[in-house]
Design a protein around this motif. Structure first.
Motif, PDB file in Angstrom:
ATOM      1  N   GLY A 100       0.820  -1.205   0.000  1.00  6.34           N
ATOM      2  CA  GLY A 100       0.000   0.000   0.000  1.00  6.34           C
ATOM      3  C   GLY A 100       0.858   1.261   0.000  1.00  6.34           C
ATOM      4  O   GLY A 100       0.531   2.249  -0.681  1.00  6.34           O
ATOM      5  N   CYS A 101       1.964   1.242   0.759  1.00 11.89           N
ATOM      6  CA  CYS A 101       2.879   2.390   0.744  1.00 11.89           C
ATOM      7  C   CYS A 101       3.475   2.578  -0.641  1.00 11.89           C
ATOM      8  O   CYS A 101       3.618   3.719  -1.111  1.00 11.89           O
ATOM      9  N   ALA A 102       3.819   1.483  -1.317  1.00  8.31           N
ATOM     10  CA  ALA A 102       4.374   1.593  -2.667  1.00  8.31           C
ATOM     11  C   ALA A 102       3.362   2.209  -3.623  1.00  8.31           C
ATOM     12  O   ALA A 102       3.710   3.072  -4.438  1.00  8.31           O
ATOM     13  N   VAL A 103       2.100   1.801  -3.514  1.00  5.56           N
ATOM     14  CA  VAL A 103       1.063   2.371  -4.379  1.00  5.56           C
ATOM     15  C   VAL A 103       0.868   3.854  -4.059  1.00  5.56           C
ATOM     16  O   VAL A 103       0.740   4.687  -4.977  1.00  5.56           O
ATOM     17  N   PHE A 104       0.841   4.210  -2.784  1.00  9.73           N
ATOM     18  CA  PHE A 104       0.704   5.615  -2.397  1.00  9.73           C
ATOM     19  C   PHE A 104       1.868   6.445  -2.912  1.00  9.73           C
ATOM     20  O   PHE A 104       1.683   7.536  -3.452  1.00  9.73           O
ATOM     21  N   PHE A 105       3.102   5.936  -2.738  1.00 10.77           N
ATOM     22  CA  PHE A 105       4.266   6.674  -3.224  1.00 10.77           C
ATOM     23  C   PHE A 105       4.233   6.823  -4.740  1.00 10.77           C
ATOM     24  O   PHE A 105       4.668   7.840  -5.279  1.00 10.77           O
ATOM     25  N   LEU A 106       3.729   5.806  -5.426  1.00 11.35           N
ATOM     26  CA  LEU A 106       3.629   5.889  -6.884  1.00 11.35           C
ATOM     27  C   LEU A 106       2.643   6.981  -7.299  1.00 11.35           C
ATOM     28  O   LEU A 106       2.947   7.796  -8.184  1.00 11.35           O
ATOM     29  N   ALA A 107       1.485   7.026  -6.649  1.00 10.84           N
ATOM     30  CA  ALA A 107       0.504   8.066  -6.964  1.00 10.84           C
ATOM     31  C   ALA A 107       1.058   9.454  -6.631  1.00 10.84           C
ATOM     32  O   ALA A 107       0.914  10.398  -7.422  1.00 10.84           O
ATOM     33  N   ALA A 108       1.705   9.584  -5.479  1.00  7.58           N
ATOM     34  CA  ALA A 108       2.289  10.864  -5.097  1.00  7.58           C
ATOM     35  C   ALA A 108       3.414  11.258  -6.046  1.00  7.58           C
ATOM     36  O   ALA A 108       3.582  12.439  -6.376  1.00  7.58           O
ATOM     37  N   ASP A 109       4.162  10.272  -6.522  1.00  8.78           N
ATOM     38  CA  ASP A 109       5.250  10.541  -7.460  1.00  8.78           C
ATOM     39  C   ASP A 109       4.716  11.075  -8.782  1.00  8.78           C
ATOM     40  O   ASP A 109       5.260  12.032  -9.344  1.00  8.78           O
ATOM     41  N   VAL A 110       3.649  10.476  -9.287  1.00  5.61           N
ATOM     42  CA  VAL A 110       3.065  10.938 -10.549  1.00  5.61           C
ATOM     43  C   VAL A 110       2.527  12.362 -10.396  1.00  5.61           C
ATOM     44  O   VAL A 110       2.777  13.225 -11.257  1.00  5.61           O
ATOM     45  N   VAL A 111       1.828  12.626  -9.309  1.00  2.00           N
ATOM     46  CA  VAL A 111       1.292  13.970  -9.082  1.00  2.00           C
ATOM     47  C   VAL A 111       2.438  14.971  -8.935  1.00  2.00           C
ATOM     48  O   VAL A 111       2.405  16.068  -9.521  1.00  2.00           O
TER      49      VAL A 111
END
Length: 136
Positions: free
Chosen positions: A10-21
């Motif tokens: 879940g942290c990896a998915v969150f970091f991925l979304a935050a990275d794209v934004v």
């Protein structure tokens, strides 16, 4: 313990979304790269925990005691492994690594001394329980 693996996923998915934004809004490659490394690190830790748990479940022939919702504390009783009660070798290894780092700053001669100290400290740490009073 599967929950821990899913937390890191879940942290990896969150970091991925935050990275794209972050990348779309800022266009900064340095922060984008740092966030991408955070995605990789969280995914790597989650992957390791996930497959370690699978291996432990195969060894125990069933789910781990901490995954049982009806489990008691006494279900996990027993030997957990061997942990060194006292050892000076991690201190020597840390000091040797610091010497290597200082050698990169101040001179190659100190770097070579630090590498030799790291090798000796690693050998001492690995073979600590094969000689002397604590040998098996």
């Amino acid at each position: 313990m599967r929950v821990q693996a899913y937390m890191f996923y879940g942290c990896a998915v969150f970091f991925l979304a935050a990275d794209v934004v972050y990348w779309l809004w800022s266009g900064d490659w340095t922060g984008t790269t740092a966030m991408a490394l955070a995605v990789g690190l969280a995914g790597l830790v989650g992957f390791y925990i996930h497959f370690t748990i699978r291996r432990l479940e195969k060894a125990n022939a069933g789910p781990l005691p901490e995954d049982d919702r009806e489990g008691e504390i006494a279900d996990a009783a027993g030997e957990l492994g061997f942990f060194s009660p006292h050892s000076w070798w991690p201190l020597f290894l840390g000091l040797s690594a610091a010497t290597v780092t200082l050698g990169l700053v101040f001179g190659w001669w100190l770097f070579v001394v630090g590498v030799a100290a790291v090798l000796m400290s690693c050998i001492g740490l690995v073979f600590e329980y094969y000689r002397g009073q604590f040998s098996h």
